[in-house]
Motif scaffolding. Structure first.
Motif, PDB file in Angstrom:
ATOM      1  N   ILE A  70       0.779  -1.158   0.139  1.00 39.72           N
ATOM      2  CA  ILE A  70       0.007   0.020  -0.089  1.00 39.72           C
ATOM      3  C   ILE A  70       0.955   1.175  -0.005  1.00 39.72           C
ATOM      4  CG2 ILE A  70      -1.798   1.142   1.383  1.00 39.72           C
ATOM      5  CD1 ILE A  70      -2.757  -1.215   2.395  1.00 39.72           C
ATOM      6  N   LYS A  71       0.770   2.037  -1.010  1.00 38.92           N
ATOM      7  CA  LYS A  71       1.495   3.327  -1.286  1.00 38.92           C
ATOM      8  C   LYS A  71       0.786   4.472  -0.271  1.00 38.92           C
ATOM      9  CE  LYS A  71       3.483   6.424  -4.412  1.00 38.92           C
ATOM     10  NZ  LYS A  71       3.389   6.833  -5.927  1.00 38.92           N
ATOM     11  N   SER A  72      -0.396   4.555  -0.265  1.00 36.70           N
ATOM     12  CA  SER A  72      -1.183   5.269   0.490  1.00 36.70           C
ATOM     13  C   SER A  72      -2.678   4.923   0.537  1.00 36.70           C
ATOM     14  CB  SER A  72      -1.282   6.892  -0.232  1.00 36.70           C
ATOM     15  OG  SER A  72      -1.997   6.804  -1.344  1.00 36.70           O
ATOM     16  N   MET A  73      -3.364   5.572   1.471  1.00 37.08           N
ATOM     17  CA  MET A  73      -4.765   5.320   1.895  1.00 37.08           C
ATOM     18  C   MET A  73      -5.368   6.463   2.401  1.00 37.08           C
ATOM     19  SD  MET A  73      -6.332   2.374   4.741  1.00 37.08           S
ATOM     20  CE  MET A  73      -5.814   1.181   3.764  1.00 37.08           C
ATOM     21  N   ASN A  74      -6.478   6.717   1.659  1.00 39.41           N
ATOM     22  CA  ASN A  74      -7.119   7.970   2.121  1.00 39.41           C
ATOM     23  C   ASN A  74      -8.645   7.547   2.458  1.00 39.41           C
ATOM     24  OD1 ASN A  74      -8.169  10.596   2.577  1.00 39.41           O
ATOM     25  ND2 ASN A  74      -8.264  11.203   0.300  1.00 39.41           N
ATOM     26  N   LEU A  75      -8.758   7.495   3.681  1.00 34.99           N
ATOM     27  CA  LEU A  75     -10.317   7.299   4.200  1.00 34.99           C
ATOM     28  C   LEU A  75     -11.002   8.242   4.465  1.00 34.99           C
ATOM     29  CD1 LEU A  75     -12.118   4.883   5.151  1.00 34.99           C
ATOM     30  CD2 LEU A  75     -11.078   5.097   7.379  1.00 34.99           C
ATOM     31  N   ASP A  76     -12.145   8.327   3.882  1.00 36.87           N
ATOM     32  CA  ASP A  76     -13.198   9.330   3.837  1.00 36.87           C
ATOM     33  C   ASP A  76     -14.469   8.621   4.679  1.00 36.87           C
ATOM     34  OD1 ASP A  76     -15.277  11.241   3.911  1.00 36.87           O
ATOM     35  OD2 ASP A  76     -15.430  11.783   1.946  1.00 36.87           O
ATOM     36  N   ASP A  77     -14.429   8.605   5.993  1.00 41.82           N
ATOM     37  CA  ASP A  77     -15.380   7.738   6.775  1.00 41.82           C
ATOM     38  C   ASP A  77     -16.714   8.400   6.823  1.00 41.82           C
ATOM     39  OD1 ASP A  77     -14.769   9.659   8.526  1.00 41.82           O
ATOM     40  OD2 ASP A  77     -14.041   7.991  10.021  1.00 41.82           O
ATOM     41  N   GLY A  79     -17.852  10.107   4.298  1.00 36.04           N
ATOM     42  CA  GLY A  79     -18.714  10.034   2.800  1.00 36.04           C
ATOM     43  C   GLY A  79     -18.582   8.535   2.483  1.00 36.04           C
ATOM     44  N   GLY A  80     -18.038   7.582   3.200  1.00 36.87           N
ATOM     45  CA  GLY A  80     -17.900   6.094   2.666  1.00 36.87           C
ATOM     46  C   GLY A  80     -17.362   5.892   1.571  1.00 36.87           C
ATOM     47  N   PHE A  81     -16.038   6.466   1.353  1.00 41.44           N
ATOM     48  CA  PHE A  81     -15.061   6.311   0.597  1.00 41.44           C
ATOM     49  C   PHE A  81     -13.880   6.027   1.142  1.00 41.44           C
ATOM     50  CE2 PHE A  81     -18.327   8.883  -1.278  1.00 41.44           C
ATOM     51  CZ  PHE A  81     -18.919   8.076  -2.359  1.00 41.44           C
ATOM     52  N   CYS A  82     -12.931   5.001   0.318  1.00 41.96           N
ATOM     53  CA  CYS A  82     -11.284   4.641   0.799  1.00 41.96           C
ATOM     54  C   CYS A  82     -10.821   4.615  -0.626  1.00 41.96           C
ATOM     55  CB  CYS A  82     -11.557   3.438   1.604  1.00 41.96           C
ATOM     56  SG  CYS A  82      -9.780   3.108   2.233  1.00 41.96           S
ATOM     57  N   HIS A  83      -9.818   5.607  -0.661  1.00 39.82           N
ATOM     58  CA  HIS A  83      -8.935   5.551  -1.809  1.00 39.82           C
ATOM     59  C   HIS A  83      -7.608   4.912  -1.535  1.00 39.82           C
ATOM     60  CE1 HIS A  83     -11.683   7.877  -4.383  1.00 39.82           C
ATOM     61  NE2 HIS A  83     -12.126   8.569  -3.396  1.00 39.82           N
ATOM     62  N   ILE A  84      -7.206   3.872  -2.318  1.00 46.15           N
ATOM     63  CA  ILE A  84      -6.104   2.997  -1.985  1.00 46.15           C
ATOM     64  C   ILE A  84      -5.211   3.548  -3.475  1.00 46.15           C
ATOM     65  CG2 ILE A  84      -4.897   0.928  -1.582  1.00 46.15           C
ATOM     66  CD1 ILE A  84      -6.478   1.745   0.757  1.00 46.15           C
ATOM     67  N   GLU A  85      -3.926   3.624  -2.925  1.00 44.93           N
ATOM     68  CA  GLU A  85      -2.961   3.610  -4.158  1.00 44.93           C
ATOM     69  C   GLU A  85      -1.906   2.571  -3.808  1.00 44.93           C
ATOM     70  OE1 GLU A  85       0.162   6.453  -6.706  1.00 44.93           O
ATOM     71  OE2 GLU A  85      -1.073   7.379  -4.858  1.00 44.93           O
ATOM     72  N   LEU A  86      -1.738   1.677  -4.798  1.00 47.18           N
ATOM     73  CA  LEU A  86      -0.699   0.552  -4.608  1.00 47.18           C
ATOM     74  C   LEU A  86       0.453   0.762  -5.194  1.00 47.18           C
ATOM     75  CD1 LEU A  86      -3.159  -2.654  -5.011  1.00 47.18           C
ATOM     76  CD2 LEU A  86      -2.653  -1.429  -2.781  1.00 47.18           C
ATOM     77  N   ASN A  87       1.519   0.037  -4.647  1.00 52.70           N
ATOM     78  CA  ASN A  87       2.999   0.108  -5.249  1.00 52.70           C
ATOM     79  C   ASN A  87       2.933  -0.763  -6.609  1.00 52.70           C
ATOM     80  OD1 ASN A  87       4.107   2.099  -3.460  1.00 52.70           O
ATOM     81  ND2 ASN A  87       3.871   0.464  -2.024  1.00 52.70           N
TER      82      ASN A  87
END
Length: 261
Positions: A70-77, A79-87
């Motif tokens: 996992i490069k980054s994780m942005n959790l908008d709890d 709004g109900g969204f989780c954006h994951i950027e993988l390596n």
């Protein structure tokens, strides 16, 4: 922090009379996961330990294997969204069979219905053994820790630990979510799982057994019953399945050699 429970006005019927009262119910929360800006799945879950849930779910689906993927994780709890950027990139066909709604109800098991299950379910190499007394103590500890279930009666509970003690406990309206939270906790904290025991409040379905195999444990304890397919899978995957843990008694369905006096 999101609420896990809420209070509702209800009408209760008891012994011939109706009364207005307050009941505590479990919250239900949709969480949509995006991987590298592509929608991957929507989970319907209890709104706590969401980062662990996402990590455990991605690992069980084969999208990640370790925390450093996992490069980054942005959790908008809210709004109900989780954006994951993988390596790494994930093949397009992975999104094709993984993008789906996963409800909180029991539903059809995912065992062998999806390629990710075949890819990530592992035959257990665990040599861990457990005594009958440790089985009953771990079950009691899980039930004693289940405060949200005591308040609502509306969630599944699961714990992971050694035969000697419980390490982590999680609950969720979805049984698969509770297990993914445990898996995510282990990934985030780099906790080895081969020597661990999975303790579960519900029945041992094929889905639960598959999750246990993905996590990598060799022993599954439940206070309820297993299904026929779960028993067959436990036999094939070298997992000791123990059910109907009630007081000082239980049933060992597969690989009883791990239970020692």
């Amino acid at each position: 922090m999101l609420k896990i429970t809420s209070d509702r006005k209800i009408t209760r019927y008891n012994n011939g009379t109706f009364e207005e009262t307050i009941d505590t119910v479990a919250e239900e929360f949709p969480l949509t996961i995006y991987i590298n800006d592509i929608e991957f799945a929507t989970l319907v879950c209890s709104p706590d330990h969401l980062e662990e849930l996402v990590m455990g779910f991605l690992a069980s689906e084969g999208a990640i294997r370790k925390f450093s993927d996992i490069k980054s994780m942005n959790l908008d709890d809210h709004g109900g969204f989780c954006h994951i950027e993988l390596n790494k990139d994930i093949p397009t066909d992975h999104f094709t069979y993984s993008k789906r709604i996963l409800g909180s109800c029991c539903g059809k098991s995912r065992q062998f219905y999806f390629q990710s299950d075949v890819d990530t379910a592992k035959v257990s190499m665990s040599k861990t053994t457990i005594t009958p007394g440790q089985c009953t103590v771990l079950m009691k500890e899980m039930q004693d820790t289940s405060t949200i279930f005591k308040e609502t009666g509306g969630i599944h509970n699961a714990s992971l630990g050694t035969p000697e003690k419980m390490v982590v406990h999680r609950g969720d309206i979805g049984r698969h979510n509770a297990l993914d939270k445990l898996y995510g906790y282990c990934i985030e904290n780099r906790i080895p799982v081969r020597d661990k025991v999975l303790v579960f409040s519900g029945r041992i379905s094929s889905e639960v057994l598959t999750k246990a195999a993905k996590i990598g444990v060799g022993i599954v304890l439940s206070k309820s019953a297993p299904t026929d397919l779960a028993i067959k899978l436990a036999e094939d995957l070298n997992i000791t399945a123990i059910g109907f843990i009630r007081g000082e008694s239980f049933n060992i369905y597969t690989h009883p050699w791990r239970v020692v006096s």
